[in-house]
Design a protein around this motif. Structure first.
Motif, PDB file in Angstrom:
ATOM      1  N   GLU A 219      38.389  38.915  39.868  1.00  0.00           N
ATOM      2  CA  GLU A 219      38.661  38.583  38.472  1.00  0.00           C
ATOM      3  C   GLU A 219      37.601  37.677  37.859  1.00  0.00           C
ATOM      4  O   GLU A 219      37.243  37.813  36.698  1.00  0.00           O
ATOM      5  N   GLY A 220      37.054  36.752  38.675  1.00  0.00           N
ATOM      6  CA  GLY A 220      36.041  35.846  38.140  1.00  0.00           C
ATOM      7  C   GLY A 220      34.618  36.287  38.399  1.00  0.00           C
ATOM      8  O   GLY A 220      33.682  35.637  37.956  1.00  0.00           O
ATOM      9  N   SER A 374      28.557  41.017  30.586  1.00  0.00           N
ATOM     10  CA  SER A 374      29.258  39.856  30.040  1.00  0.00           C
ATOM     11  C   SER A 374      28.484  39.226  28.888  1.00  0.00           C
ATOM     12  O   SER A 374      29.073  38.799  27.884  1.00  0.00           O
ATOM     13  N   VAL A 385      34.773  35.694  31.785  1.00  0.00           N
ATOM     14  CA  VAL A 385      35.657  35.154  32.816  1.00  0.00           C
ATOM     15  C   VAL A 385      34.847  34.189  33.682  1.00  0.00           C
ATOM     16  O   VAL A 385      33.638  34.045  33.526  1.00  0.00           O
ATOM     17  N   ARG A 388      37.902  29.853  33.910  1.00  0.00           N
ATOM     18  CA  ARG A 388      39.312  29.476  33.945  1.00  0.00           C
ATOM     19  C   ARG A 388      39.660  28.909  35.323  1.00  0.00           C
ATOM     20  O   ARG A 388      39.098  29.347  36.341  1.00  0.00           O
ATOM     21  N   ASP A 391      40.120  31.290  38.213  1.00  0.00           N
ATOM     22  CA  ASP A 391      38.925  31.948  38.735  1.00  0.00           C
ATOM     23  C   ASP A 391      38.200  31.076  39.752  1.00  0.00           C
ATOM     24  O   ASP A 391      37.387  31.565  40.542  1.00  0.00           O
TER      25      ASP A 391
END
Length: 426
Positions: A219-220, A374, A385, A388, A391
């Motif tokens: 996710e990160g 990105s 991402v 957060r 992450d």
């Protein structure tokens, strides 16, 4: 290979560039806390993302990070006096607080409100762990403070250093996610460096020079798995997390502390390598910290300006006899300098239009794709991402798995940082 325009997009991080804007969505290491050790100590130059800044700590312990140059005549505030509550330019006495706000202009009448209209560009800076972190982006997009495990473990569990690396940040990062070079470049250190030796994983590393790479989305960022042969019907996996845009961790070895890096652009031809070690469940020992301070493991022996003592001006103190004897594979002493010497030899910004990538470069290829995507998405308003807290609660993993088990399934939650839970290591 990359087209010239993509190489430029990925390597240029100054204000207004796509990659520079991406970096400005993250808290970044900007100084070690030891560089501002006490209230009213001397200010420190802090160049990052091609912006020349000055950092200081005022009489109340507040940290300030702002434009290096006085708004009056452009004098560098490195020469400033750190007086009660602010920095005073030595030229004409203008004084600024930690927000960059002018609070005294001695030449102006006492009834003047001139000060209220003078403010230097400034950024928030906070201390977490051994590091001072800064956010250089849009205040309305400021993410939560970093929650990397190495800055959240109890005091005494972590050690952080930094060193100047004289090349673009991306080629330094790419070394950090390229596990295949370990079996060659660092092979002489695996059994001798006090922060690496004694691990069963070293035997697997040295016994299989043809690792297979599998890269999966996380996710990160990415999880980069490097597979080597282990006992019959088993594989040894080293799993490196990369979190956007510039965080990597090295898979652990035995009960040694876990280490990793931030590769922070100073400008397009220099970066800082912030290198950390920590142990999730115990204090670092005096012997371990002494080895880190001496430049062992992922750290280096530096001068007062954090430039390695072995550098390009002295050919990194190359020792051809040690290379011939097999004590070091490249003739360069120390894992950190082995990496930086090779990466700096590519030139300030490597020409990626000429490279010939192979299967073991899968992690590098995927990371470039994700960075480019990105940066361009941000131009269209899509937030990135990696900034957060969820992450950032990530770990590297070293594990032996059955040959028929995918590494993503095999590691389970081992890659998730959990307070008080030891790392998964071989």
């Amino acid at each position: 290979m990359l087209r010239t325009e993509i190489n430029e997009l990925l390597t240029q991080t100054g204000p207004g560039t796509p990659m520079g804007e991406l970096f400005r969505r993250y808290w970044q290491p900007v100084l070690l806390a030891e560089e501002l050790p006490e209230n009213d100590c001397p200010p420190v130059r802090a160049k990052i993302l091609s912006e020349r800044l000055i950092a200081f700590r005022d009489s109340e312990g507040r940290y300030g990070l702002m434009d290096e140059f006085c708004a009056h005549r452009g004098v560098s505030l490195w020469f400033a006096r750190n007086e009660q509550g602010g920095l005073r330019c030595p030229y004409h006495g203008w004084k600024y607080d930690v927000t960059g706000q002018a609070i005294e202009v001695p030449s102006e009448p006492e009834t003047s409100n001139f000060c209220a209209n003078v403010k230097l560009k400034s950024y928030p800076m906070v201390k977490l762990g051994d590091v001072l972190w800064a956010y250089l982006g849009d205040p309305e997009k400021q993410p939560p403070l970093p929650e990397w495990e190495f800055v959240t473990v109890p005091e005494g569990h972590a050690f952080t250093s930094k060193r100047l690396q004289e090349c673009n940040w991306l080629q330094a990062l790419e070394g950090g996610i390229d596990s295949s070079h370990v079996s060659f470049l660092h092979s002489g250190n695996l059994d001798s460096d006090p922060l690496f030796k004694g691990s069963k994983g070293n035997q697997y590393n040295k016994g299989d020079l043809k690792p297979f790479f599998e890269v999966v989305d996380y996710e990160g960022g990415l999880l980069i798995g490097a597979r080597r042969n282990a006992e019959e019907n088993h594989y040894y996996w080293r799993v490196t997390p990369w979190v956007l845009p510039n965080f990597t961790m090295v898979p652990p070895r035995g009960d040694h502390p876990v280490h990793g890096h931030f590769w922070v652009p100073i400008d397009d031809e220099h970066c800082w390598a912030y290198s950390f070690d920590y142990h999730p469940t115990r204090h670092l020992t005096d012997v371990e910290v002494a080895a880190m301070r001496a430049g062992m493991g992922v750290h280096s022996e530096n001068d007062a300006a954090y430039r390695p003592v072995a550098n390009k001006d002295n050919d990194y103190l190359m020792d051809r006899e040690a290379q011939r004897r097999g004590e070091t594979f490249s003739g360069i002493r120390g894992i950190a300098l082995q990496d930086s010497s090779i990466q700096e030899s590519m030139g300030p910004i490597v020409d990626r239009t000429k490279e010939r990538l192979v299967a073991t470069d899968a992690g590098i290829i995927k990371a470039r794709q994700k960075l480019r995507k990105s940066a361009l998405a941000l131009q269209e308003g899509v937030e990135p991402v990696g900034n957060r807290p969820q992450d950032q609660k990530v770990r590297s993993v070293a594990i032996v798995l059955p040959a028929d088990q995918a590494f993503v399934e095999g590691i389970g939650e081992a890659m998730i940082a959990k307070p008080g839970v030891p790392q998964t290591t071989v």
